[in-house]
Design an enzyme around this catalytic site. Structure first.
Site, PDB file in Angstrom:
ATOM      1  N   ASP A 118       0.850  -1.177   0.000  1.00 31.63           N
ATOM      2  CA  ASP A 118       0.000   0.000   0.000  1.00 31.63           C
ATOM      3  C   ASP A 118       0.893   1.238   0.000  1.00 31.63           C
ATOM      4  OD1 ASP A 118      -2.627   1.331   0.398  1.00 31.63           O
ATOM      5  OD2 ASP A 118      -3.164  -0.638   1.187  1.00 31.63           O
ATOM      6  N   ASP A 124      -3.226   4.449  -2.440  1.00 35.09           N
ATOM      7  CA  ASP A 124      -4.355   4.932  -1.646  1.00 35.09           C
ATOM      8  C   ASP A 124      -4.850   6.295  -2.139  1.00 35.09           C
ATOM      9  OD1 ASP A 124      -5.902   4.364   0.850  1.00 35.09           O
ATOM     10  OD2 ASP A 124      -5.046   6.280   1.475  1.00 35.09           O
ATOM     11  N   GLU A 136      -6.244   3.498  -6.219  1.00 33.47           N
ATOM     12  CA  GLU A 136      -7.574   3.631  -5.633  1.00 33.47           C
ATOM     13  C   GLU A 136      -8.082   4.989  -6.078  1.00 33.47           C
ATOM     14  OE1 GLU A 136      -9.988   3.499  -1.413  1.00 33.47           O
ATOM     15  OE2 GLU A 136      -8.206   4.705  -1.617  1.00 33.47           O
ATOM     16  N   HIS A 164     -10.972  -3.905   2.596  1.00 32.29           N
ATOM     17  CA  HIS A 164     -11.029  -3.611   4.029  1.00 32.29           C
ATOM     18  C   HIS A 164     -11.931  -2.430   4.365  1.00 32.29           C
ATOM     19  CE1 HIS A 164      -8.286  -0.874   2.219  1.00 32.29           C
ATOM     20  NE2 HIS A 164      -8.228  -0.159   3.329  1.00 32.29           N
ATOM     21  N   ASP A 165     -12.468  -1.749   3.368  1.00 29.54           N
ATOM     22  CA  ASP A 165     -13.366  -0.612   3.603  1.00 29.54           C
ATOM     23  C   ASP A 165     -14.834  -0.972   3.368  1.00 29.54           C
ATOM     24  OD1 ASP A 165     -11.172   1.066   4.033  1.00 29.54           O
ATOM     25  OD2 ASP A 165     -11.090   1.695   1.922  1.00 29.54           O
TER      26      ASP A 165
HETATM   27  O1  TEU Z   1      -9.891   4.780   1.355  1.00 30.30           O
HETATM   28  C1  TEU Z   1     -10.328   5.961   0.724  1.00 30.30           C
HETATM   29  C2  TEU Z   1     -11.769   6.030   0.475  1.00 30.30           C
HETATM   30  O2  TEU Z   1     -12.213   6.768  -0.373  1.00 30.30           O
HETATM   31  C3  TEU Z   1     -12.536   5.156   1.371  1.00 30.30           C
HETATM   32  O3  TEU Z   1     -12.019   5.635   2.567  1.00 30.30           O
HETATM   33  C4  TEU Z   1     -13.969   5.304   1.568  1.00 30.30           C
HETATM   34  O4  TEU Z   1     -14.484   6.478   1.103  1.00 30.30           O
HETATM   35  C5  TEU Z   1     -14.091   5.209   3.067  1.00 30.30           C
HETATM   36  O5  TEU Z   1     -13.852   3.866   3.394  1.00 30.30           O
HETATM   37  C6  TEU Z   1     -15.373   5.709   3.580  1.00 30.30           C
HETATM   38  O6  TEU Z   1     -16.370   4.773   3.436  1.00 30.30           O
HETATM   39  C7  TEU Z   1      -8.559   4.640   1.613  1.00 30.30           C
HETATM   40  C8  TEU Z   1      -8.302   3.415   2.461  1.00 30.30           C
HETATM   41  O7  TEU Z   1      -8.689   2.272   1.741  1.00 30.30           O
HETATM   42  C9  TEU Z   1      -9.020   3.558   3.759  1.00 30.30           C
HETATM   43  O8  TEU Z   1      -8.900   2.430   4.567  1.00 30.30           O
HETATM   44  C10 TEU Z   1      -8.442   4.774   4.471  1.00 30.30           C
HETATM   45  O9  TEU Z   1      -9.178   5.027   5.632  1.00 30.30           O
HETATM   46  C11 TEU Z   1      -8.459   6.007   3.593  1.00 30.30           C
HETATM   47  O10 TEU Z   1      -8.018   5.774   2.270  1.00 30.30           O
HETATM   48  C12 TEU Z   1      -7.526   7.050   4.152  1.00 30.30           C
HETATM   49  O11 TEU Z   1      -6.212   6.644   3.943  1.00 30.30           O
END
Ligand code: TEU
Ligand code: CA
Length: 540
Positions: free
Chosen positions: A98, A199, A253, A321-322
């Site tokens: 990442d 990210d 992403e 993971h989100d």
């Molecule tokens: O995620 C960015 C993102 O756009 C997502 O965070 C989504 O909008 C968020 O989960 C709200 O639902 C990345 C990573 O994958 C995430 O784990 C981090 O929290 C975020 O960036 C900040 O680094």
């Protein structure tokens, strides 16, 4: 026709904190991952995406990096990391890391310096502005907090953070910062890494004027920070500085990507190789992700079709993971039989498309959402902030419903390895609760059952590997009268594979296109009828 490795392999995403704990402190770690590599090899994965393992205070679980070149103490050491790289490569599995460079932790040495004084050499590594009439420099909302700005009394200015308060945004306008990032990336490449998952890479560049968003109060304003013209400059510079001359890849992403702007970042090898789009992940929320609505299958078909047409090569994923667990989200967990059937159907629907599959840990055994009942079970900054705000607004029930359906912790509970205490994840106390269904849903049990979701994923991965039609073929959506069916055809050199998936609890008649051909995979059919959440894959 020669394809790069990242088009030929199936990726597997590891969330290290929850994968496997080797030393009983309740936290997954690098040696835990090493101990499970034979499992990944058995499954057939060809690359691993490792979520952040860098030194971090874990305000956002590693997405707030304190030191880009130290391993998080709980996860192990740099020599554990080197061992992981070797053990992966020995099994012909690539590793991507990442890359979190939209922001760092506020505990990063750069920010510690930056906040000291207005003329500190690191001041311009971050985005500092004076307030307007004692208020924030603009009205932007952040992902996690009401305002995207925090005030720092030491220098009487505000810093920008599109995420949490402890995640200040880096200033990509600054060429020194950019060079430091590229040097850091190159050192990871020298350590044997095969690529990066980048990210929120689409928000690196901000509109230099930082204009107010339109609306009352704090306004979420991606029109001023996503896909800005400078983004392309930075990505091209990064490409030249880090990727040229290496057989490495990157997947962005790209939050806020659309089928219109996607071709501006992928396709010509000058910016990104792959991107993650979120149109499917956003489908079951109305307005916000916290207001769930049922899946609209014809719309899913349209989204898939529009992405398959927009760019030559897509990423294929049902979660990360989100996101919540896909079988709870788009499948059915009412009975054990339906959980198994619907998880297989979902795998068929997604991973036979044209593109590169990204599986998320636990998906291959059909792990489900967690039955959260108490705030102290939550670990995720996003859910905790949501609940706190909802309490003030007396909308707690609404927030709980949102968290149960969509909370990110659903995907972050420990991997369920076997039916021993804590699912074999740890001998200690896990940092987040293990899903109580682990005695029934775990790897050991799935291994022992040839009809399990796990064995099915393994077959599906093998099928992709041996089929040119699936790896290289083009895509065509097959329109269905039945609103619960998704059907498509992959074609290559005069041969084709037809896929039909039933997203409902009702049986469904097969469309005529799928009535003939050699059956490659199928749920038990009766008289050309698909069972609830059934699927069929036929070659002709
Ligand atoms: O995620 C960015 C993102 O756009 C997502 O965070 C989504 O909008 C968020 O989960 C709200 O639902 C990345 C990573 O994958 C995430 O784990 C981090 O929290 C975020 O960036 C900040 O680094
Ligand atoms: Ca540990």
């Amino acid at each position: 026709m020669d394809f790069p490795w990242w088009k030929e392999r199936v990726f597997y995403q590891i969330y290290p904190r929850s994968f496997c704990d080797s030393n009983g402190d309740g936290i997954g770690d690098l040696q835990g991952i090493v101990s499970r590599l034979d499992y990944l090899q058995w499954l057939g994965v060809g690359a691993v995406w490792l979520c952040p393992v860098y030194d971090s205070p874990n305000d956002d679980m590693g997405y707030d990096i304190r030191d880009y070149e130290q391993i998080m103490t709980e996860f192990g050491t740099m020599s554990d990391f080197q061992q992981l790289v070797e053990e992966l490569h020995r099994r012909d599995i690539k590793l991507i890391m990442d890359l979190v460079v939209n922001h760092s932790s506020d505990e990063h040495a750069w920010f510690v310096e930056s906040r000291k004084s207005r003329d500190n050499p690191y001041r311009d590594y971050y985005i500092w502005r004076s307030g307007k009439d004692g208020r924030e420099p603009n009205n932007w909302a952040s992902f996690f907090t009401p305002s995207a700005w925090s005030y720092d009394a030491a220098t009487d200015q505000w810093y920008l953070h599109l995420f949490g308060e402890k995640q200040p945004d880096l200033n990509w306008e600054n060429p020194r910062l950019r060079q430091d990032v590229y040097d850091m990336m190159n050192r990871w490449f020298d350590r044997g890494v095969d690529g990066f998952r980048m990210d929120v890479i689409s928000v690196l560049a901000k509109d230099p004027a930082l204009p107010d968003g339109k609306g009352q109060g704090y306004v979420f304003s991606p029109e001023y920070f996503a896909f800005q013209p400078k983004l392309h400059e930075y990505l091209r510079e990064m490409r030249r500085a880090c990727f040229d001359g290496r057989d490495c890849m990157c997947v962005g992403e790209t939050s806020f990507v659309t089928t219109e702007n996607a071709p501006s970042v992928v396709g010509d090898g000058r910016e990104l190789d792959l991107l993650f789009q979120f149109d499917i992940m956003d489908m079951d929320g109305q307005g916000s992700k916290w207001d769930p609505i049922p899946l609209d299958v014809p719309r899913l078909g349209q989204i898939i079709q529009s992405w398959q047409q927009a760019i030559d090569w897509n990423t294929l994923f049902w979660g990360n993971h989100d996101q919540p667990r896909v079988v709870s989200r788009f499948g059915c967990t009412d009975t054990e039989e339906l959980r198994v059937q619907s998880a297989k159907m979902l795998a068929v629907a997604m991973y036979l498309l044209r593109g590169t599959p990204f599986l998320y840990q636990g998906e291959e055994i059909g792990m489900t959402n967690f039955p959260f009942t108490r705030p102290d079970q939550l670990r995720d900054i996003e859910s905790i902030q949501l609940l706190n705000r909802a309490r003030q607004e007396e909308r707690e029930a609404w927030a709980w419903n949102g968290i149960l359906c969509k909370g990110r912790d659903n995907a972050r509970t420990p991997m369920q390895w076997d039916d021993s205490p804590n699912a074999g994840f740890t001998t200690g106390t896990p940092w987040i609760d293990v899903n109580p269904n682990y005695p029934a849903i775990n790897v050991a049990r799935a291994m022992a059952d040839p009809e399990s979701i796990l064995h099915f994923y393994r077959r599906l991965i093998a099928l992709r590997k041996e089929s040119n039609i699936l790896r290289r073929g083009d895509f065509q959506l097959i329109p269905c009268e039945n609103q619960h069916l998704l059907a498509y055809r992959r074609s290559y050199q005069g041969r084709s594979i037809t896929v039909v998936c039933n997203f409902s609890a009702q049986p469904a008649a097969l469309p005529p296109e799928a009535k003939t051909g050699e059956t490659l995979l199928s749920a038990p059919l009766t008289e050309h009828q698909l069972p609830p959440f059934g699927y069929v894959v036929r070659r002709s």
